[in-house]
Design a protein around this motif. Structure first.
Motif, mmCIF file in Angstrom:
data_model
loop_
_atom_site.group_PDB
_atom_site.id
_atom_site.type_symbol
_atom_site.label_atom_id
_atom_site.label_comp_id
_atom_site.label_asym_id
_atom_site.label_seq_id
_atom_site.Cartn_x
_atom_site.Cartn_y
_atom_site.Cartn_z
ATOM 1 N N GLY A 9 20.484 -30.243 51.249
ATOM 2 C CA GLY A 9 21.259 -29.475 50.287
ATOM 3 C C GLY A 9 20.909 -27.999 50.390
ATOM 4 N N TYR A 10 21.534 -27.207 49.535
ATOM 5 C CA TYR A 10 21.324 -25.766 49.618
ATOM 6 C C TYR A 10 19.949 -25.329 49.146
ATOM 7 C CZ TYR A 10 26.027 -24.871 51.101
ATOM 8 O OH TYR A 10 27.161 -24.843 51.839
ATOM 9 N N SER A 11 19.231 -26.203 48.472
ATOM 10 C CA SER A 11 17.882 -25.847 48.027
ATOM 11 C C SER A 11 16.835 -26.339 49.020
ATOM 12 C CB SER A 11 17.624 -26.432 46.647
ATOM 13 O OG SER A 11 17.712 -27.837 46.699
ATOM 14 N N TYR A 12 17.221 -26.456 50.286
ATOM 15 C CA TYR A 12 16.317 -26.996 51.312
ATOM 16 C C TYR A 12 15.050 -26.179 51.465
ATOM 17 C CZ TYR A 12 17.956 -23.391 54.542
ATOM 18 O OH TYR A 12 18.249 -22.206 55.137
ATOM 19 N N GLU A 13 15.102 -24.895 51.182
ATOM 20 C CA GLU A 13 13.913 -24.060 51.346
ATOM 21 C C GLU A 13 12.786 -24.500 50.425
ATOM 22 O OE1 GLU A 13 15.915 -20.493 50.525
ATOM 23 O OE2 GLU A 13 16.393 -20.081 52.627
ATOM 24 N N GLN A 66 19.337 -24.566 60.786
ATOM 25 C CA GLN A 66 19.542 -24.162 59.397
ATOM 26 C C GLN A 66 20.707 -24.930 58.767
ATOM 27 O OE1 GLN A 66 19.909 -19.964 58.871
ATOM 28 N NE2 GLN A 66 19.580 -20.076 56.677
ATOM 29 N N ASN A 67 21.781 -25.126 59.513
ATOM 30 C CA ASN A 67 22.911 -25.904 59.002
ATOM 31 C C ASN A 67 22.544 -27.373 58.829
ATOM 32 O OD1 ASN A 67 24.629 -23.692 58.859
ATOM 33 N ND2 ASN A 67 25.228 -23.919 60.995
ATOM 34 N N LEU A 68 21.726 -27.898 59.745
ATOM 35 C CA LEU A 68 21.269 -29.284 59.603
ATOM 36 C C LEU A 68 20.389 -29.454 58.376
ATOM 37 C CD1 LEU A 68 20.391 -30.167 63.309
ATOM 38 C CD2 LEU A 68 22.360 -30.926 61.989
ATOM 39 N N LEU A 69 19.557 -28.468 58.104
ATOM 40 C CA LEU A 69 18.724 -28.517 56.903
ATOM 41 C C LEU A 69 19.571 -28.477 55.640
ATOM 42 C CD1 LEU A 69 15.857 -26.135 58.032
ATOM 43 C CD2 LEU A 69 15.625 -28.558 57.480
ATOM 44 N N TYR A 99 17.931 -35.593 58.693
ATOM 45 C CA TYR A 99 17.614 -34.374 59.442
ATOM 46 C C TYR A 99 17.123 -34.697 60.849
ATOM 47 C CZ TYR A 99 14.911 -30.162 60.632
ATOM 48 O OH TYR A 99 14.376 -29.073 61.269
ATOM 49 N N VAL A 100 16.197 -35.619 60.972
ATOM 50 C CA VAL A 100 15.629 -35.959 62.279
ATOM 51 C C VAL A 100 16.671 -36.638 63.163
ATOM 52 C CG1 VAL A 100 13.915 -37.402 63.453
ATOM 53 C CG2 VAL A 100 13.240 -36.047 61.477
ATOM 54 N N VAL A 101 17.407 -37.586 62.617
ATOM 55 C CA VAL A 101 18.389 -38.329 63.425
ATOM 56 C C VAL A 101 19.480 -37.398 63.944
ATOM 57 C CG1 VAL A 101 20.189 -40.097 63.308
ATOM 58 C CG2 VAL A 101 17.922 -40.575 62.389
ATOM 59 N N THR A 102 20.042 -36.556 63.087
ATOM 60 C CA THR A 102 21.107 -35.660 63.566
ATOM 61 C C THR A 102 20.554 -34.635 64.557
ATOM 62 O OG1 THR A 102 20.826 -34.292 61.586
ATOM 63 C CG2 THR A 102 22.629 -35.896 61.567
ATOM 64 N N SER A 103 19.350 -34.146 64.314
ATOM 65 C CA SER A 103 18.749 -33.185 65.240
ATOM 66 C C SER A 103 18.515 -33.800 66.610
ATOM 67 C CB SER A 103 17.419 -32.665 64.684
ATOM 68 O OG SER A 103 17.609 -32.001 63.477
ATOM 69 N N VAL A 104 17.971 -35.005 66.627
ATOM 70 C CA VAL A 104 17.709 -35.680 67.900
ATOM 71 C C VAL A 104 19.016 -35.983 68.626
ATOM 72 C CG1 VAL A 104 16.839 -37.824 68.917
ATOM 73 C CG2 VAL A 104 15.466 -36.604 67.223
ATOM 74 N N LEU A 105 20.016 -36.436 67.905
ATOM 75 C CA LEU A 105 21.307 -36.734 68.547
ATOM 76 C C LEU A 105 21.945 -35.475 69.151
ATOM 77 C CD1 LEU A 105 22.868 -39.362 66.130
ATOM 78 C CD2 LEU A 105 22.172 -39.713 68.499
ATOM 79 N N ILE A 106 21.872 -34.360 68.442
ATOM 80 C CA ILE A 106 22.429 -33.114 68.980
ATOM 81 C C ILE A 106 21.652 -32.688 70.224
ATOM 82 C CG2 ILE A 106 22.640 -30.631 68.526
ATOM 83 C CD1 ILE A 106 23.395 -31.420 65.633
#
Length: 168
Positions: free
Chosen positions: A94-98, A86-89, A115-122
């Motif tokens: 931005g805050y309107s990610y939904e 949720q924080n990555l999104l 989103y994908v790059v930071t998620s994969v790195l984490i």
């Protein structure tokens, strides 16, 4: 069962099947292994119960740990990614990610890449650090995180391109 439940169940089964049968047997240069199964976590709908999402992420990691006999590293990495998603999104869209994430695979944008790059790195950092768990191998850890992440990111965008909705 509604359409979303069937789609997510099918996505879970297909990604686990291909991860276990195909991607776990790929070891480029002896250490580069792709982990595209995290697409299940990345593409999971936003409008579902967060606790249910964490349970499904736990089950995803648990199934992979059972097949790989890896002692919980996949489970820990999946739960970590699911917890910070949720924080990555918010960071990426931005805050309107939904409103933007109704169909994440409709187009490839800079927000989606972030989103994908930071998620994969984490995910890969948690997974590989726990897998090796020895700071004497810091260069091997960094090399495996970077190379496996690059390969996984390319594979994820290839899969997203294949499942992308046709243009209307």
């Amino acid at each position: 069962m509604n359409n979303t439940t069937v789609l997510n169940t099918l996505r879970f089964i297909v990604l686990v099947f291909f991860q276990v049968t195909v991607f776990n047997n790929i070891h480029f240069f002896g250490f580069i292994t792709p982990y595209p199964y995290i697409l299940f976590i990345l593409l999971y709908p936003l409008n579902v119960n967060r606790h249910l999402f964490l349970i499904f992420s736990f089950l995803l990691g648990l199934v992979l740990d059972i097949f790989n006999n890896s002692g919980g590293v996949h489970t820990t990495a999946c739960i970590t990614l699911a917890f910070v998603r949720q924080n990555l999104l918010k960071m990426s869209f931005g805050y309107s990610y939904e409103f933007h994430m109704m169909r994440i695979t409709d187009k490839i944008s800079s927000e989606l890449v972030t989103y994908v790059v930071t998620s994969v790195l984490i995910h890969h950092t948690v997974l590989i650090v726990l897998e090796i768990f020895n700071l004497h191998f810091i260069w091997e850890i960094l090399l495996r995180i970077i190379t496996s992440s690059i390969f996984s990111i390319l594979l994820i965008f290839l899969i997203i391109g294949l499942i992308k909705s046709p243009r209307r």
